[in-house]
Design an enzyme around this catalytic site. Structure first.
Site, PDB file in Angstrom:
ATOM      1  CG  HIS A   1      -2.008  -1.087   1.123  1.00 25.40           C
ATOM      2  ND1 HIS A   1      -2.524  -1.546  -0.059  1.00 25.40           N
ATOM      3  CD2 HIS A   1      -2.643  -1.793   2.102  1.00 25.40           C
ATOM      4  CE1 HIS A   1      -3.438  -2.488   0.193  1.00 25.40           C
ATOM      5  NE2 HIS A   1      -3.518  -2.669   1.483  1.00 25.40           N
TER       6      HIS A   1
ATOM      7  CG  HIS B   1      -7.610  -0.950   3.068  1.00 25.93           C
ATOM      8  ND1 HIS B   1      -8.160  -1.824   3.985  1.00 25.93           N
ATOM      9  CD2 HIS B   1      -6.554  -1.606   2.529  1.00 25.93           C
ATOM     10  CE1 HIS B   1      -7.453  -2.935   4.008  1.00 25.93           C
ATOM     11  NE2 HIS B   1      -6.473  -2.831   3.131  1.00 25.93           N
TER      12      HIS B   1
ATOM     13  CD  GLU C   1      -8.116  -3.959   0.064  1.00 31.68           C
ATOM     14  OE1 GLU C   1      -7.009  -3.537  -0.289  1.00 31.68           O
ATOM     15  OE2 GLU C   1      -8.242  -4.929   0.834  1.00 31.68           O
TER      16      GLU C   1
HETATM   17  C1  GLA Z   1      -4.515  -5.389   2.518  1.00 31.47           C
HETATM   18  C2  GLA Z   1      -3.748  -6.598   2.390  1.00 31.47           C
HETATM   19  C3  GLA Z   1      -3.851  -7.400   3.629  1.00 31.47           C
HETATM   20  C4  GLA Z   1      -3.543  -6.593   4.866  1.00 31.47           C
HETATM   21  C5  GLA Z   1      -4.393  -5.364   4.870  1.00 31.47           C
HETATM   22  C6  GLA Z   1      -4.034  -4.422   5.977  1.00 31.47           C
HETATM   23  O1  GLA Z   1      -5.779  -5.459   2.094  1.00 31.47           O
HETATM   24  O2  GLA Z   1      -4.076  -7.363   1.260  1.00 31.47           O
HETATM   25  O3  GLA Z   1      -2.957  -8.476   3.547  1.00 31.47           O
HETATM   26  O4  GLA Z   1      -2.196  -6.226   4.881  1.00 31.47           O
HETATM   27  O5  GLA Z   1      -4.263  -4.665   3.684  1.00 31.47           O
HETATM   28  O6  GLA Z   1      -3.917  -5.034   7.210  1.00 31.47           O
END
Ligand code: GLA
Length: 350
Positions: A103, A175, A312
């Site tokens: 991210h 998210h 997402e």
């Molecule tokens: C994303 C990732 C997950 C996790 C979350 C945050 O969606 O795919 O593996 O890291 O973010 O905790």
């Protein structure tokens, strides 16, 4: 409506903006991370429920590692080794998740202050943020704008626009963790979910780097083409689930990229709340909240693993390495090329 939410560790005031429609649906967004902190929708009895996980104070958002409700940018998902090659030049991003980038790393826009743009329309609010050249390791200064809008059809529309002054990667998402019984009501394993995808991308191992393989969901625990409870197969003896403690995989959305289409429907029988999601993108990460851990959320409620689920929308992970530049499915953008995408979260009851 603008209110003070708190003060961040740099001493800046964080404001909260609440938008509304004519049916009483509201959304609150703070300028720290352009984060959706509350989303209040009617259930089948007409009572209002807040269906997203979040915190009550800035400090928890600053320290949080779960990205509750935040905007992710410039790049969502994981990049192997944090390395991106553009025109033969390799750029190194933060290795903030094992040895990989997740991210966008420590300078992700989820932890930055955005500037709210004034808007006289009570149903919408926009935020703007700049990510400077090499700030995340990636080239180009990118200006990003996100608009949240609620319609009288009980849709939350999130629109993303961005432009860079050099060729770079742009792949943003929101998210939010949803719980259609209310953020304070325990596990989402009983929610029925349907995902419009024949294929998903398996991960390499427990570090969760997605592969380029389009694996057929037929006959596997990943088949959500018909509504299925999130928890039905989540503890099955399946190596892909074991690697990441549940679902944390990208699905390849059916239909034409670039055109808005419904890609998932989630229903909770208890509240009667139905959430339909539409996007113009090709991928969606389905994450079943496997790493929420034990933490204090809004109103002092305890959140745990699976207190919420995420869907997402994004480009297919690693698309920069195998989708030709210029394609509607490529996250590589030239200087001055406009990035634009939309996600619609539509709420109804049954
Ligand atoms: C994303 C990732 C997950 C996790 C979350 C945050 O969606 O795919 O593996 O890291 O973010 O905790």
């Amino acid at each position: 409506m603008k209110e003070t939410f708190g003060v961040n560790k740099k001493g800046q005031t964080v404001s909260s903006f609440t938008i509304k429609n004519n049916n009483g649906m509201t959304a609150s967004i703070i300028d720290f991370g352009a984060t959706l902190t509350k989303l209040i929708v009617p259930d089948k009895t007409g009572a209002m429920r807040d269906v997203v996980l979040g915190y009550d104070d800035v400090e928890s958002y600053e320290n949080g590692a779960c990205y509750f409700g935040t905007i992710i940018g410039r790049n969502a998902n994981r990049i192997c080794g944090g390395k991106v090659t553009l025109d033969g030049k390799t750029y190194q991003m933060d290795q903030n998740d094992n040895d990989n980038n997740l991210h966008s790393g420590n300078n992700g826009v989820d932890k930055k202050m955005w500037t709210a743009l004034s808007d006289s329309d009570p149903s919408q609010v926009s935020f703007i943020c700049k990510s400077n050249h090499l700030e995340q390791g990636l080239p180009g200064s990118v200006t990003m704008t996100v608009t949240y809008k609620i319609t009288d059809d009980n849709e939350l529309i999130v629109s993303y626009d961005a432009v860079s002054d050099m060729k770079t990667i742009i792949n943003m998402t929101n998210h939010s963790y949803f719980n259609l019984n209310g953020h304070n009501s325990g596990s989402v394993e009983n929610h029925l979910i349907q995902i419009e995808a024949d294929y998903y991308n398996p991960v390499i191992d427990s570090k969760a780097i997605p592969t380029e393989e389009n694996a057929d969901v037929t006959g596997t625990v990943f088949d959500f083409r018909k509504p299925k409870a999130i928890g039905k197969d989540i503890n099955a003896d399946d190596i892909q689930l074991k690697y990441v403690g549940g679902y944390d995989h990208n699905y390849v959305i059916k239909g034409k990229s670039g055109e808005l289409r419904r890609f998932a429907t989630v229903v909770s029988e208890e509240s009667g709340i139905v959430l339909e999601l539409s996007s113009d993108l090709t991928g969606t990460q389905f994450y079943s909240g496997n790493f929420v851990g034990d933490q204090k959320g809004k109103g002092g409620y305890d959140y745990h693993n699976r207190s919420g689920f995420c869907l997402e929308p994004q480009y297919i992970p690693n698309a920069m390495n195998f989708i030709p530049e210029g394609s509607v499915d490529s996250p590589v953008f030239d200087a001055d090329e406009q990035y634009h995408t939309q996600t619609i979260y539509k709420f109804s009851t049954k």
